[in-house]
Design a protein around this motif. Structure first.
Motif, short mmCIF file in Angstrom:
data_model
loop_
_atom_site.label_atom_id
_atom_site.label_comp_id
_atom_site.label_asym_id
_atom_site.label_seq_id
_atom_site.Cartn_x
_atom_site.Cartn_y
_atom_site.Cartn_z
N MET A 186 29.77 17.93 -46.39
CA MET A 186 28.93 19.03 -46.84
C MET A 186 27.92 19.38 -45.74
SD MET A 186 26.49 19.30 -50.25
CE MET A 186 27.87 19.13 -51.36
N GLU A 187 27.73 20.68 -45.48
CA GLU A 187 26.77 21.11 -44.47
C GLU A 187 25.36 20.70 -44.88
OE1 GLU A 187 27.08 25.26 -43.77
OE2 GLU A 187 29.25 25.25 -43.62
N LEU A 188 24.52 20.44 -43.88
CA LEU A 188 23.15 20.01 -44.17
C LEU A 188 22.42 21.03 -45.03
CD1 LEU A 188 21.92 18.49 -40.79
CD2 LEU A 188 22.82 17.31 -42.78
N THR A 189 22.65 22.31 -44.77
CA THR A 189 21.94 23.34 -45.51
C THR A 189 22.35 23.41 -46.96
OG1 THR A 189 23.60 24.96 -44.77
CG2 THR A 189 21.57 24.78 -43.47
N LYS A 190 23.47 22.76 -47.32
CA LYS A 190 23.94 22.77 -48.70
C LYS A 190 23.63 21.48 -49.44
CE LYS A 190 27.72 26.04 -47.81
NZ LYS A 190 29.18 26.27 -47.89
N HIS A 217 19.28 14.00 -48.81
CA HIS A 217 19.53 13.05 -49.88
C HIS A 217 20.39 13.72 -50.96
CE1 HIS A 217 16.50 10.27 -48.34
NE2 HIS A 217 15.67 11.29 -48.25
N ARG A 218 21.24 12.93 -51.58
CA ARG A 218 21.99 13.38 -52.74
C ARG A 218 21.48 12.62 -53.96
NH1 ARG A 218 28.30 13.26 -51.61
NH2 ARG A 218 28.24 14.54 -53.50
N LYS A 257 16.48 18.26 -48.91
CA LYS A 257 16.40 18.40 -47.46
C LYS A 257 15.05 17.87 -46.98
CE LYS A 257 19.04 22.72 -47.67
NZ LYS A 257 19.05 22.83 -49.15
N VAL A 258 15.11 17.08 -45.90
CA VAL A 258 13.89 16.55 -45.28
C VAL A 258 13.74 17.25 -43.94
CG1 VAL A 258 12.67 14.50 -44.50
CG2 VAL A 258 14.27 14.33 -46.42
N TYR A 259 12.66 18.02 -43.82
CA TYR A 259 12.43 18.81 -42.61
C TYR A 259 11.42 18.12 -41.70
CZ TYR A 259 14.66 22.93 -44.72
OH TYR A 259 15.54 23.81 -45.29
N ARG A 260 11.70 18.17 -40.42
CA ARG A 260 10.70 17.85 -39.39
C ARG A 260 10.49 19.15 -38.64
NH1 ARG A 260 8.40 13.33 -37.43
NH2 ARG A 260 9.68 12.17 -38.91
#
Length: 336
Positions: free
Chosen positions: A1-5, A20-21, A9-12
């Motif tokens: 699965m793509e990160l954007t999906k 994480h799922r 989401k953990v952003y830096r």
């Protein structure tokens, strides 16, 4: 699965660094699965989210009444507390009523979340004691039940002990899982921990929220104590305490280790259970707030206090306590 999906989401900065799922189950107080995400049937260890159910025998045996438990002390029996002075003092007060020393607690020791208390301990030249453990309230409740029932307190955390057998039956009853199907292991504090399907944990919280079914009176007593004194359930700047403080009388919340969060919506009689797949608890707050939003709970609130903002979009901070990213929930619950 793509990160954007990915759902969490953990952003830096502006870049996704980690994801994480999770698995989510939402049920009503009849056990009907209303919404889910991932695998609601997944067996999990709800860990400390089971503490309100582990406190049922404390109430039903008459031990809480006999030892004149206050609502604060009963809330503490359901806690994963921060080791603040109010928590430790309450534990020691309970033990004093039992005529037991702190050494009777078999929960072990660890550095408390309340670092100021730990710093003061170091300055005083003293060692950590079991009252600092986040599970000391639960363990003191187990001891209270054993003492009141005239049972051996030295082995209260062993599975064959009557204390643990009553707890096992209570978890079975409230979460609607036969005792024979509940698998056991050992929690971080040394007490037994129960493995049940995620949606059954949600069902248990729907019953806790609505106070119906078996153990109705005990569940209502425990729920009211937790909601009346959320500061005893967790502590300063903790999700469980802050969400119950923000919406008094409307929501019950209890986290568990390894990325577990359970909630109950009192007026709707709905239970929610969340398990982060990789066990990382940093994803639970944003997930929980997204679920509450999707269920319309937040829309029903006239005022959402500012102190809940960090739980909606959790900031990622560096060692200077500067926000340099965020944790964001991006998913939609699936009906049924």
């Amino acid at each position: 699965m793509e990160l954007t999906k990915q759902p969490i989401k953990v952003y830096r900065g502006n870049y996704i660094e980690s994801t994480h799922r999770m698995h989510i189950a939402v049920t009503d107080n009849k056990g009907t699965l209303l919404f889910h995400f991932g695998q609601p049937e997944r067996p999990i260890f709800p860990r400390s989210s089971m503490k309100p159910f582990q406190a049922i025998p404390l109430v039903e045996t008459g031990a809480a009444k006999h030892f004149n438990y206050s609502q604060k002390e009963l809330a503490l029996s359901c806690a994963s507390h921060s080791g603040e002075p109010i928590h430790r003092q309450a534990v020691l007060h309970i033990l004093d009523k039992l005529n037991l020393s702190e050494d009777a607690l078999q929960c072990g020791t660890h550095i408390p979340r309340d670092l100021e208390s730990y710093k003061n301990l170091i300055r005083s030249g003293k060692d950590l004691t079991p009252s600092f453990s986040n599970c000391s309230g639960k363990h003191s409740g187990m001891l209270a039940t054993a003492v009141y029932m005239g049972e051996e307190p030295e082995t209260y955390r062993e599975v064959p002990h009557p204390v643990q057998q009553r707890i096992l039956q209570a978890v079975s009853d409230v979460c609607s899982v036969p005792v024979s199907e509940i698998e056991l292991s050992v929690d971080g504090c040394g007490a037994p921990v129960h493995r049940i399907p995620l949606q059954n944990a949600a069902f248990g919280y729907a019953k806790l929220a609505s106070g119906i079914g078996t153990h109705q009176e005990a569940l209502t007593t425990i729920r009211e104590a937790m909601m009346a004194h959320p500061e005893m359930v967790a502590g300063k700047n903790r999700f469980d305490t802050d969400i119950m403080r923000a919406f008094p009388g409307e929501i019950i919340a209890k986290a568990g280790a390894e990325g577990v969060q359970c909630l109950g919506l009192v007026k709707k009689g709905i239970g929610i259970a969340i398990k982060i797949e990789d066990g990382n608890g940093r994803a639970t707050d944003a997930t929980a707030m997204k679920v509450l939003n999707d269920l319309g709970f937040l829309d029903d609130q006239p005022n959402i206090p500012d102190y809940l903002a960090p739980y909606i979009t959790t900031p990622v901070k560096n060692m200077r306590e500067e926000a340099i990213g965020k944790i964001e929930a991006d998913f939609e619950l699936i009906r049924g």
